[in-house]
Design an enzyme around this catalytic site. Structure first.
Site, PDB file in Angstrom:
ATOM      1  N   TYR A  78     -50.391   1.269 -16.719  1.00  0.00           N
ATOM      2  CA  TYR A  78     -51.439   2.092 -17.314  1.00  0.00           C
ATOM      3  C   TYR A  78     -52.427   1.174 -18.043  1.00  0.00           C
ATOM      4  O   TYR A  78     -52.217   0.782 -19.194  1.00  0.00           O
ATOM      5  CB  TYR A  78     -50.814   3.096 -18.284  1.00  0.00           C
ATOM      6  CG  TYR A  78     -51.718   4.232 -18.679  1.00  0.00           C
ATOM      7  CD1 TYR A  78     -51.721   5.423 -17.962  1.00  0.00           C
ATOM      8  CD2 TYR A  78     -52.557   4.139 -19.770  1.00  0.00           C
ATOM      9  CE1 TYR A  78     -52.532   6.486 -18.322  1.00  0.00           C
ATOM     10  CE2 TYR A  78     -53.380   5.184 -20.149  1.00  0.00           C
ATOM     11  CZ  TYR A  78     -53.367   6.355 -19.421  1.00  0.00           C
ATOM     12  OH  TYR A  78     -54.183   7.402 -19.784  1.00  0.00           O
ATOM     13  N   TYR A  90     -60.102   7.130 -13.523  1.00  0.00           N
ATOM     14  CA  TYR A  90     -59.191   7.543 -14.582  1.00  0.00           C
ATOM     15  C   TYR A  90     -58.829   9.007 -14.402  1.00  0.00           C
ATOM     16  O   TYR A  90     -59.605   9.906 -14.733  1.00  0.00           O
ATOM     17  CB  TYR A  90     -59.876   7.323 -15.932  1.00  0.00           C
ATOM     18  CG  TYR A  90     -59.011   7.602 -17.131  1.00  0.00           C
ATOM     19  CD1 TYR A  90     -57.896   6.822 -17.401  1.00  0.00           C
ATOM     20  CD2 TYR A  90     -59.317   8.628 -18.016  1.00  0.00           C
ATOM     21  CE1 TYR A  90     -57.105   7.064 -18.511  1.00  0.00           C
ATOM     22  CE2 TYR A  90     -58.538   8.873 -19.134  1.00  0.00           C
ATOM     23  CZ  TYR A  90     -57.437   8.091 -19.376  1.00  0.00           C
ATOM     24  OH  TYR A  90     -56.652   8.327 -20.479  1.00  0.00           O
TER      25      TYR A  90
END
Length: 364
Positions: free
Chosen positions: A278, A323
């Site tokens: 991430y 994203y």
């Protein structure tokens, strides 16, 4: 090992195009991605008996998506509050439903207009923020920039190493038609980009994106060739999202969940073939590489500059692909395992000093 290990498989993935202005509702995005995932898994909406999603009041509830998919019956369903912390652990939620016999086919999605619609990256004005805003801690970027500055100091890493992370993500994204950022980023061009909050420049921060991603998690007995959910953990401690109580402000979620993951997985870092980390901010890549035991701290600099991290976010990650609150990284982990080049994929989810991690394994 966890009771659900190997009993659930990710049988379908689906995504919309990733854009900066979708011109569509979150419902439309969610339905498109969900239909694509169901088709990929070879099932129809009527086969789904559980629906899960996570959001921060910026998406569409699961019952509306189920209705739009014309699901006449719905079993277990849940709108989970949260952002990136849920990206990996929602796999655990799905696997537990399957291993307990509650569900057989689970639809998981994340949809948002993160660029053109409601933006989550706004300044909070709650009681805690009254103490932090006077010191410039207005929102997540300054908070994580402070942690990044300390991490660079402690490790001896520099802006050249941050550039290496971003530049490699661009190189990885170059062959990915979904990616929003595919152009090369030379060092000089990186250094010319403006700071958001030192040491983080604009390109060190993940993108705000419109789009949706969906997964179908099935009972592994009905998806014998699909990647298995092997281990999932979730947790945290007093790190960079609780700086007033943190002995180490650089301690992100991986400092806490990595030991938990290896304990329950009965695997080691050497088993990881590809890592979907991430990467909300560039400095989180070396921090996670270190915490998960993939690279020793003293070797980080050479590893990054030598572009050894090509197997990290091979699609470009949140920095370059887009994203979708990390669920697009999970989708890529499934693609990597399907391709047969890797046996085990690590996926992570971030929310400061708390988050989640999962290991997916190729079907035997």
């Amino acid at each position: 090992m966890q009771g659900f290990a190997g009993r659930a498989a990710v049988a379908g993935v689906g995504m919309t195009a990733l854009t900066r202005a979708s011109g569509r509702t979150e419902l439309e995005l969610a339905v498109e991605a969900s239909r694509a995932a169901l088709a990929d898994a070879g099932i129809v909406p009527a086969d789904v008996d559980a629906v899960l999603s996570y959001h921060m009041n910026d998406s569409v509830p699961v019952v509306r998506v189920a209705r739009a998919l014309r699901m006449e019956r719905i079993g277990w369903h849940n709108d989970i509050s949260g952002g990136g912390t849920q990206a990996a652990s929602i796999l655990g939620d799905a696997a537990m439903l399957i291993s307990s016999g509650i569900a057989r086919n689970i639809l998981v999605y994340r949809a948002l207009n993160g660029r053109s619609g409601k933006r989550m990256n706004t300044v909070s004005t709650g009681p805690q923020e009254r103490f932090t805003i006077p010191y410039g801690m207005a929102g997540p970027v300054p908070m994580f920039a402070l942690a990044a500055q300390r991490y660079l100091h402690d490790t001896g890493l520099t802006e050249e190493h941050l550039h290496a992370v971003v530049a490699q993500s661009r190189e990885n994204a170059a062959a990915n038609p979904r990616a929003l950022r595919r152009e090369p980023l030379p060092l000089g061009e990186y250094l010319a980009r403006p700071y958001v909050c030192t040491p983080l420049r604009t390109v060190d921060c993940c993108q705000e994106t419109d789009g949706a991603c969906a997964l179908v998690v099935r009972d592994a007995r009905h998806a014998p060739e699909a990647p298995r959910i092997h281990a999932v953990v979730r947790g945290g401690g007093p790190g960079c999202s609780a700086m007033d109580r943190a002995p180490d402000v650089t301690a992100v979620f991986s400092a806490y969940v990595a030991p938990m993951l290896w304990e329950v997985a009965r695997l080691s870092p050497r088993d990881v073939g590809v890592a979907l980390l991430y990467d909300a901010y560039s400095w989180l890549v070396p921090r996670q590489l270190e915490d998960f035991g993939l690279v020793a701290r003293e070797d980080l600099g050479a590893y990054l500059l030598g572009r050894g991290h090509r197997s990290v976010n091979p699609h470009g990650g949140l920095l370059s692909e887009g994203y979708v609150h990390g669920l697009n990284n999970v989708a890529q982990a499934v693609r990597e395992l399907r391709g047969g080049a890797h046996e085990t994929a690590l996926v992570t989810g971030f929310g400061g000093s708390y988050g989640s991690a999962a290991l997916l394994r190729r079907a035997a």
